[in-house]
Scaffold this motif. Structure first.
Motif, PDB file in Angstrom:
ATOM      1  N   VAL A  31       0.863  -1.244  -0.027  1.00  0.00           N
ATOM      2  CA  VAL A  31      -0.164   0.046  -0.181  1.00  0.00           C
ATOM      3  C   VAL A  31       0.783   1.288   0.077  1.00  0.00           C
ATOM      4  N   ASP A  32       0.648   2.107  -0.805  1.00  0.00           N
ATOM      5  CA  ASP A  32       1.642   3.267  -1.039  1.00  0.00           C
ATOM      6  C   ASP A  32       0.939   4.330  -0.046  1.00  0.00           C
ATOM      7  N   ARG A  33       1.583   5.784  -0.038  1.00  0.00           N
ATOM      8  CA  ARG A  33       1.000   6.837   0.855  1.00  0.00           C
ATOM      9  C   ARG A  33      -0.335   7.237   0.245  1.00  0.00           C
ATOM     10  N   GLU A  34      -0.578   7.012  -1.057  1.00  0.00           N
ATOM     11  CA  GLU A  34      -2.045   7.515  -1.407  1.00  0.00           C
ATOM     12  C   GLU A  34      -3.166   6.503  -1.099  1.00  0.00           C
ATOM     13  N   GLY A  35      -2.758   5.485  -0.466  1.00  0.00           N
ATOM     14  CA  GLY A  35      -3.642   4.250  -0.251  1.00  0.00           C
ATOM     15  C   GLY A  35      -3.934   3.382  -1.427  1.00  0.00           C
ATOM     16  N   ASP A  36      -3.370   3.540  -2.394  1.00  0.00           N
ATOM     17  CA  ASP A  36      -3.475   2.734  -3.468  1.00  0.00           C
ATOM     18  C   ASP A  36      -2.733   1.212  -3.123  1.00  0.00           C
ATOM     19  N   VAL A  37      -3.637   0.303  -3.480  1.00  0.00           N
ATOM     20  CA  VAL A  37      -2.892  -1.262  -3.291  1.00  0.00           C
ATOM     21  C   VAL A  37      -2.298  -1.904  -4.527  1.00  0.00           C
ATOM     22  N   TRP A  38      -1.126  -2.155  -4.224  1.00  0.00           N
ATOM     23  CA  TRP A  38      -0.348  -2.969  -5.261  1.00  0.00           C
ATOM     24  C   TRP A  38      -0.179  -4.361  -5.181  1.00  0.00           C
ATOM     25  N   ARG A  39      -0.596  -5.256  -6.151  1.00  0.00           N
ATOM     26  CA  ARG A  39      -0.498  -6.684  -5.869  1.00  0.00           C
ATOM     27  C   ARG A  39       0.664  -7.318  -6.779  1.00  0.00           C
ATOM     28  N   GLN A  40       0.859  -8.349  -6.353  1.00  0.00           N
ATOM     29  CA  GLN A  40       2.288  -9.209  -7.224  1.00  0.00           C
ATOM     30  C   GLN A  40       1.283  -9.791  -8.185  1.00  0.00           C
ATOM     31  N   VAL A  41       2.013  -9.842  -9.345  1.00  0.00           N
ATOM     32  CA  VAL A  41       1.509 -10.425 -10.715  1.00  0.00           C
ATOM     33  C   VAL A  41       2.553 -11.460 -11.261  1.00  0.00           C
ATOM     34  N   PRO A  69       3.935  -3.502 -15.209  1.00  0.00           N
ATOM     35  CA  PRO A  69       4.286  -4.111 -13.937  1.00  0.00           C
ATOM     36  C   PRO A  69       5.346  -3.225 -13.480  1.00  0.00           C
ATOM     37  N   TRP A  70       5.386  -2.725 -12.222  1.00  0.00           N
ATOM     38  CA  TRP A  70       6.431  -2.154 -11.277  1.00  0.00           C
ATOM     39  C   TRP A  70       7.139  -3.153 -10.451  1.00  0.00           C
ATOM     40  N   THR A  71       8.209  -2.584  -9.893  1.00  0.00           N
ATOM     41  CA  THR A  71       8.869  -3.356  -8.989  1.00  0.00           C
ATOM     42  C   THR A  71       9.012  -2.721  -7.728  1.00  0.00           C
ATOM     43  N   PRO A  72       8.623  -3.418  -6.668  1.00  0.00           N
ATOM     44  CA  PRO A  72       8.770  -2.737  -5.222  1.00  0.00           C
ATOM     45  C   PRO A  72       9.671  -1.608  -5.119  1.00  0.00           C
ATOM     46  N   SER A  73      10.892  -1.685  -5.523  1.00  0.00           N
ATOM     47  CA  SER A  73      11.955  -0.750  -5.324  1.00  0.00           C
ATOM     48  C   SER A  73      11.507   0.639  -6.153  1.00  0.00           C
ATOM     49  N   ALA A  74      10.691   0.539  -7.343  1.00  0.00           N
ATOM     50  CA  ALA A  74      10.166   1.638  -8.079  1.00  0.00           C
ATOM     51  C   ALA A  74       9.259   2.197  -7.542  1.00  0.00           C
ATOM     52  N   ILE A  75       8.240   1.342  -6.671  1.00  0.00           N
ATOM     53  CA  ILE A  75       6.843   1.943  -6.211  1.00  0.00           C
ATOM     54  C   ILE A  75       7.448   2.511  -5.079  1.00  0.00           C
ATOM     55  N   ALA A  76       8.496   2.354  -4.126  1.00  0.00           N
ATOM     56  CA  ALA A  76       8.963   2.973  -2.928  1.00  0.00           C
ATOM     57  C   ALA A  76       9.682   4.216  -3.605  1.00  0.00           C
ATOM     58  N   ALA A  77      10.409   4.207  -4.639  1.00  0.00           N
ATOM     59  CA  ALA A  77      10.935   5.412  -4.961  1.00  0.00           C
ATOM     60  C   ALA A  77      10.139   6.406  -5.453  1.00  0.00           C
ATOM     61  N   TRP A  78       8.912   6.137  -6.329  1.00  0.00           N
ATOM     62  CA  TRP A  78       7.692   7.073  -6.766  1.00  0.00           C
ATOM     63  C   TRP A  78       6.803   7.257  -5.396  1.00  0.00           C
ATOM     64  N   PHE A  79       6.456   6.278  -4.782  1.00  0.00           N
ATOM     65  CA  PHE A  79       5.144   6.301  -4.021  1.00  0.00           C
ATOM     66  C   PHE A  79       5.356   6.618  -2.522  1.00  0.00           C
ATOM     67  N   SER A  80       6.887   6.727  -2.138  1.00  0.00           N
ATOM     68  CA  SER A  80       6.896   6.193  -0.750  1.00  0.00           C
ATOM     69  C   SER A  80       6.152   7.215   0.292  1.00  0.00           C
ATOM     70  N   PRO A  81       6.014   6.738   1.622  1.00  0.00           N
ATOM     71  CA  PRO A  81       6.242   5.382   2.054  1.00  0.00           C
ATOM     72  C   PRO A  81       5.334   4.350   1.640  1.00  0.00           C
TER      73      PRO A  81
END
Length: 89
Positions: A31-41, A69-81
């Protein structure tokens, strides 16, 4: 001998044998800072989880088709925490 009594089983070899099983893979959910849910595919060629956000909350983030598809490191870089929501850590 009664088959309804579980202790009335013919004796024989009753050794307990421990068997190692491979770990069960658990899909990652973030779950990113905006509350969006990311699931593994799936996973990348290097083994890193591939993630998608099916329903972004911001209207400008919604596309017409499937997202790349994004990777967890890319999600953390753009949408942290980013935090986990069940699944693997």
């Amino acid at each position: 001998m009664s088959i309804t009594v579980p202790t009335n089983i013919p004796s024989g070899d009753r050794r307990t044998i421990a068997v190692a099983l491979p770990p069960v893979p658990v899909a990652l959910v973030l779950v990113d800072r905006e509350g969006d849910v990311w699931r593994q595919v799936g996973v990348t060629a290097s083994g890193e989880p591939r993630m998608v956000c099916d329903v972004p909350q911001a209207p400008e983030d919604r596309g017409d088709g499937p997202s790349n598809p994004w990777t967890p490191s890319a999600i953390a870089a753009w949408f942290s925490p980013v935090r986990t929501l069940g699944g693997a850590a």
